[in-house]
Design a protein around this motif. Structure first.
Motif, PDB file in Angstrom:
ATOM      1  N   LYS A  54       1.009  -1.333   0.097  1.00 15.60           N
ATOM      2  CA  LYS A  54      -0.074  -0.037  -0.091  1.00 15.60           C
ATOM      3  C   LYS A  54       0.858   1.221   0.014  1.00 15.60           C
ATOM      4  O   LYS A  54       1.923   1.236   0.365  1.00 15.60           O
ATOM      5  N   THR A  55       0.479   2.203  -0.716  1.00 17.09           N
ATOM      6  CA  THR A  55       1.018   3.632  -0.460  1.00 17.09           C
ATOM      7  C   THR A  55       0.265   4.915  -0.666  1.00 17.09           C
ATOM      8  O   THR A  55      -0.667   4.727  -1.407  1.00 17.09           O
ATOM      9  N   LYS A  60       6.560   7.717  -5.843  1.00 18.30           N
ATOM     10  CA  LYS A  60       7.792   7.836  -5.100  1.00 18.30           C
ATOM     11  C   LYS A  60       8.049   6.526  -4.418  1.00 18.30           C
ATOM     12  O   LYS A  60       9.337   6.144  -4.451  1.00 18.30           O
ATOM     13  N   ARG A  61       7.100   5.561  -4.213  1.00 18.66           N
ATOM     14  CA  ARG A  61       7.202   4.234  -3.889  1.00 18.66           C
ATOM     15  C   ARG A  61       7.845   3.513  -5.003  1.00 18.66           C
ATOM     16  O   ARG A  61       8.874   2.686  -4.708  1.00 18.66           O
ATOM     17  N   GLY A  65      11.725   4.084  -4.284  1.00 16.57           N
ATOM     18  CA  GLY A  65      11.710   2.808  -3.579  1.00 16.57           C
ATOM     19  C   GLY A  65      12.215   1.535  -4.564  1.00 16.57           C
ATOM     20  O   GLY A  65      13.410   1.227  -4.206  1.00 16.57           O
ATOM     21  N   TYR A  66      11.237   1.036  -5.061  1.00 22.44           N
ATOM     22  CA  TYR A  66      11.645  -0.188  -5.744  1.00 22.44           C
ATOM     23  C   TYR A  66      12.769   0.005  -6.687  1.00 22.44           C
ATOM     24  O   TYR A  66      13.668  -0.668  -6.979  1.00 22.44           O
ATOM     25  N   LEU A  67      12.445   1.071  -7.598  1.00 25.52           N
ATOM     26  CA  LEU A  67      13.667   1.125  -8.619  1.00 25.52           C
ATOM     27  C   LEU A  67      15.134   1.881  -8.152  1.00 25.52           C
ATOM     28  O   LEU A  67      16.022   1.748  -8.527  1.00 25.52           O
ATOM     29  N   ILE A  78      13.385  -5.653  -1.913  1.00 26.46           N
ATOM     30  CA  ILE A  78      12.739  -5.606  -3.174  1.00 26.46           C
ATOM     31  C   ILE A  78      13.716  -5.197  -4.362  1.00 26.46           C
ATOM     32  O   ILE A  78      13.821  -5.796  -5.366  1.00 26.46           O
ATOM     33  N   HIS A  79      14.213  -4.087  -3.853  1.00 27.79           N
ATOM     34  CA  HIS A  79      15.081  -3.153  -5.034  1.00 27.79           C
ATOM     35  C   HIS A  79      16.441  -4.213  -5.233  1.00 27.79           C
ATOM     36  O   HIS A  79      16.745  -4.386  -6.474  1.00 27.79           O
ATOM     37  N   THR A  80      16.853  -4.678  -4.377  1.00 27.33           N
ATOM     38  CA  THR A  80      18.051  -5.659  -4.574  1.00 27.33           C
ATOM     39  C   THR A  80      17.849  -6.770  -5.161  1.00 27.33           C
ATOM     40  O   THR A  80      18.356  -7.141  -6.248  1.00 27.33           O
TER      41      THR A  80
END
Length: 168
Positions: A54-55, A60-61, A65-67, A78-80
């Protein structure tokens, strides 16, 4: 529950994370995010959902965050996974705008767990994890008693302070 059933229930079409652009996303609003593995089969009976989140700020997320890798422990993990394990090539993301993103995420996770017996692989069940830490082997329970050192309080008077100074 999988990417096909989510799409039927109000989620946008899944877009490959690798090709995602800022113009593809709606303005920052309360959203539920689902990341799916596009390399798995598209059979409705098999789960391909990797993560449900959720966000309040969708762009921004996803981009920060992820990318980009900024955020809490799960977001960095998750990014890793996306970049170090090659998931960026085979994942897609979808979202659903909602007024109450917390309740919607909770309901989706509960439905997923009910249907598949576990949460999506990238979600962690904090309650289960904490219970597991507390009770790793329920058959072997022993209490070890720690002995506390005997601490007697010394009344600090001018006389005892002189004695202490001389002793040290």
């Amino acid at each position: 529950m999988n990417s096909l059933t989510l799409k039927e229930n109000g989620f946008s079409g899944f877009l490959p994370l690798k090709e995602l652009q800022l113009s593809n996303l709606p303005k920052n609003t309360n959203s539920i995010i689902a990341i799916a593995d596009t390399a798995t089969t598209t059979d409705k009976t098999k789960p391909d959902i990797l993560y449900i989140d959720k966000t309040k700020k969708l762009t921004k997320r996803i981009f920060g965050g992820y990318l980009a890798g900024y955020g809490d422990k799960t977001t960095r993990k998750i990014h890793t996974t996306l970049f170090n394990e090659g998931y960026i090539e085979k994942t897609a993301i979808s979202w659903m705008l909602t007024d109450n993103h917390k309740t919607a995420q909770k309901a989706l996770l509960e439905n997923f767990k009910k249907e598949h017996g576990t949460l999506p692989p990238w979600n962690t069940d904090k309650k289960t994890t904490n219970e597991h830490k507390k009770d790793t082997n329920p058959q072997i329970k022993t209490k070890t008693q720690k002995t506390k050192p005997n601490k007697t309080k010394i009344k600090k008077t001018p006389h005892t302070l002189k004695s202490i100074k001389k002793a040290t």
